[in-house]
Motif scaffolding. Structure first.
Motif, PDB file in Angstrom:
ATOM      1  N   GLY A  91      -4.087  -9.716  -5.496  1.00  0.00           N
ATOM      2  CA  GLY A  91      -3.588  -9.400  -4.164  1.00  0.00           C
ATOM      3  C   GLY A  91      -3.947  -7.995  -3.755  1.00  0.00           C
ATOM      4  O   GLY A  91      -3.165  -7.311  -3.082  1.00  0.00           O
ATOM      5  N   THR A  92      -5.145  -7.547  -4.131  1.00  0.00           N
ATOM      6  CA  THR A  92      -5.558  -6.165  -3.865  1.00  0.00           C
ATOM      7  C   THR A  92      -5.603  -5.872  -2.374  1.00  0.00           C
ATOM      8  O   THR A  92      -5.279  -4.757  -1.940  1.00  0.00           O
ATOM      9  N   LEU A  93      -6.065  -6.826  -1.604  1.00  0.00           N
ATOM     10  CA  LEU A  93      -6.047  -6.729  -0.151  1.00  0.00           C
ATOM     11  C   LEU A  93      -5.250  -7.906   0.399  1.00  0.00           C
ATOM     12  O   LEU A  93      -5.464  -9.037  -0.034  1.00  0.00           O
ATOM     13  N   PRO A  94      -4.340  -7.636   1.334  1.00  0.00           N
ATOM     14  CA  PRO A  94      -4.063  -6.362   1.993  1.00  0.00           C
ATOM     15  C   PRO A  94      -3.450  -5.344   1.030  1.00  0.00           C
ATOM     16  O   PRO A  94      -2.875  -5.721   0.005  1.00  0.00           O
ATOM     17  N   ASP A  95      -3.588  -4.073   1.389  1.00  0.00           N
ATOM     18  CA  ASP A  95      -3.139  -2.985   0.526  1.00  0.00           C
ATOM     19  C   ASP A  95      -1.624  -2.821   0.637  1.00  0.00           C
ATOM     20  O   ASP A  95      -1.120  -1.885   1.258  1.00  0.00           O
ATOM     21  N   MET A  96      -0.912  -3.748   0.003  1.00  0.00           N
ATOM     22  CA  MET A  96       0.552  -3.738  -0.031  1.00  0.00           C
ATOM     23  C   MET A  96       0.973  -4.117  -1.449  1.00  0.00           C
ATOM     24  O   MET A  96       0.405  -5.030  -2.051  1.00  0.00           O
ATOM     25  N   LEU A  97       1.967  -3.418  -1.976  1.00  0.00           N
ATOM     26  CA  LEU A  97       2.525  -3.800  -3.260  1.00  0.00           C
ATOM     27  C   LEU A  97       3.257  -5.128  -3.128  1.00  0.00           C
ATOM     28  O   LEU A  97       4.025  -5.329  -2.180  1.00  0.00           O
ATOM     29  N   THR A  98       3.039  -6.026  -4.065  1.00  0.00           N
ATOM     30  CA  THR A  98       3.798  -7.265  -4.131  1.00  0.00           C
ATOM     31  C   THR A  98       4.945  -7.094  -5.123  1.00  0.00           C
ATOM     32  O   THR A  98       4.746  -6.570  -6.219  1.00  0.00           O
ATOM     33  N   TYR A  99       6.140  -7.528  -4.715  1.00  0.00           N
ATOM     34  CA  TYR A  99       7.323  -7.389  -5.562  1.00  0.00           C
ATOM     35  C   TYR A  99       8.120  -8.675  -5.497  1.00  0.00           C
ATOM     36  O   TYR A  99       8.569  -9.081  -4.421  1.00  0.00           O
ATOM     37  N   ARG A 100       8.248  -9.333  -6.646  1.00  0.00           N
ATOM     38  CA  ARG A 100       9.049 -10.550  -6.735  1.00  0.00           C
ATOM     39  C   ARG A 100      10.295 -10.243  -7.565  1.00  0.00           C
ATOM     40  O   ARG A 100      10.218 -10.122  -8.796  1.00  0.00           O
ATOM     41  N   PRO A 101      11.442 -10.106  -6.916  1.00  0.00           N
ATOM     42  CA  PRO A 101      12.677  -9.839  -7.676  1.00  0.00           C
ATOM     43  C   PRO A 101      12.937 -10.951  -8.688  1.00  0.00           C
ATOM     44  O   PRO A 101      12.612 -12.111  -8.476  1.00  0.00           O
ATOM     45  N   GLY A 102      13.521 -10.570  -9.792  1.00  0.00           N
ATOM     46  CA  GLY A 102      13.830 -11.534 -10.836  1.00  0.00           C
ATOM     47  C   GLY A 102      12.764 -11.597 -11.906  1.00  0.00           C
ATOM     48  O   GLY A 102      13.032 -12.035 -13.024  1.00  0.00           O
TER      49      GLY A 102
END
Length: 338
Positions: A273-284
């Motif tokens: 998921g490098t682009l778009p330049d946003m951190l991915t965060y999946r809680p849990g």
């Protein structure tokens, strides 16, 4: 490959901060589950290497997309007063605005003010503020990033590609200004994950100018100035346009540094998921980059390994040992008043 890496976190301030003002240099974005309460999440944006007063009139923003359309659904907007010199040094205050829905996509510091006239901490003792379920800290802190900046320059410059590292941590002893929020994880509205990025903007001649941004570590640094673009082109862009505008340049870099074939580069970009330049965060899920980013993640080694398809050896650097066990987690600044 032409190397136009301009961020302070790679090449140092000698090449200039955006736009020639280090107060507008956003450095790193961290997103992680609170180590003291798994039902809470910590968001930290660091900026302004040197950790002096921030730029009045600028809007520093941490923005969250929680429904997958790559547009802001939640935004924390940080603004700063004019600094005032006192007998113990400069003093400055900050406001935090929380914007939701369409308001989160407004360039100005829109939304409800959830913290007002908070004193920016320039001392070693962090002053933490609370409003409802939110904790907030703003002030000078030790920079948690650990990067062999000269080693990265060696690799990108084509020198020492087999082992470019110098063993020198460019951020040892460095300070930044941190804007830190801790909040109930449920507030993020993750379905099932969120994507988080940050930027800083200025109002000039009644037009907003977006001067710097960050999401994934080192991605903005890498893409700034590549593909024949003006130096400010990446900073001015929106994440929902990143893939169309920048994937070609990123694939070229991956081909040159890692020998990627185009289809393999696209597969790697999609997987991370490098682009778009946003951190991915999946809680849990356990927090470790690329699922969020903790203060001890070795993101420089990760990024160089990604770009070289595993061909770059580890740098050997270690996380800094001055982190705190509680919010705001970042250690005390190195050269500050008590």
């Amino acid at each position: 490959m032409s190397n136009h890496i301009t961020s302070n976190h790679i090449t140092g301030p000698s090449l200039g901060a955006p736009p020639d003002d280090p107060r507008l240099d956003v450095c790193d974005l961290y997103v992680f589950a609170s180590p003291n309460d798994p039902a809470r999440t910590v968001l930290i944006l660091t900026a302004n290497p040197g950790a002096g007063p921030m730029r009045p009139g600028a809007v520093y923003r941490v923005a969250i997309d929680n429904d997958g359309d790559l547009r802001n659904d939640i935004a924390f907007n940080f603004v700063f007063s004019e600094p005032v010199e006192g007998p113990d040094g400069a003093r400055q205050k900050a406001d935090v605005y929380l914007a939701l829905g369409a308001t989160a996509r407004v360039d100005a510091a829109a939304g409800s003010r959830i913290f007002g006239d908070v004193e920016v901490s320039f001392g070693k003792t962090p002053h933490v503020w609370r409003s409802g379920g939110f904790l907030f800290f703003v002030g000078a802190r030790s920079d948690a990033a650990f990067v062999d900046r000269d080693g990265i320059a060696n690799l990108l410059g084509g020198d020492g590609a087999q082992n470019p590292w110098t063993g020198r941590d460019a951020h040892a002893g460095a300070d930044v200004i941190a804007m830190a929020i801790e909040l109930p994880t449920d507030y993020l509205g993750a379905r099932p994950d969120v994507r988080i990025w940050a930027r800083v903007s200025l109002l000039e001649d009644r037009t907003w100018r977006h001067v710097d941004r960050t999401g994934h570590p080192l991605v903005a640094d890498l893409l700034t100035g590549l593909d024949g673009a003006a130096p400010g082109a990446f900073a001015a862009g929106e994440p929902n346009r990143d893939r169309d505008r920048w994937i070609g340049a990123l694939i070229e870099v991956m081909g040159e540094l890692g020998g990627y074939r185009r289809e393999d580069a696209v597969e790697a970009i999609n997987a991370e998921g490098t682009l778009p330049d946003m951190l991915t965060y999946r809680p849990g899920k356990p927090t470790a980059y690329p699922n969020g980013r903790t203060l001890t993640d070795d993101v420089a080694d990760y990024r160089l390994g990604f770009l070289t398809d595993g061909g770059c050896p580890p740098s050997g650097l270690a996380p800094h040992d001055d982190l705190l066990p509680a919010f705001p987690y970042l250690g005390a600044p190195h050269s500050r008043r008590p």
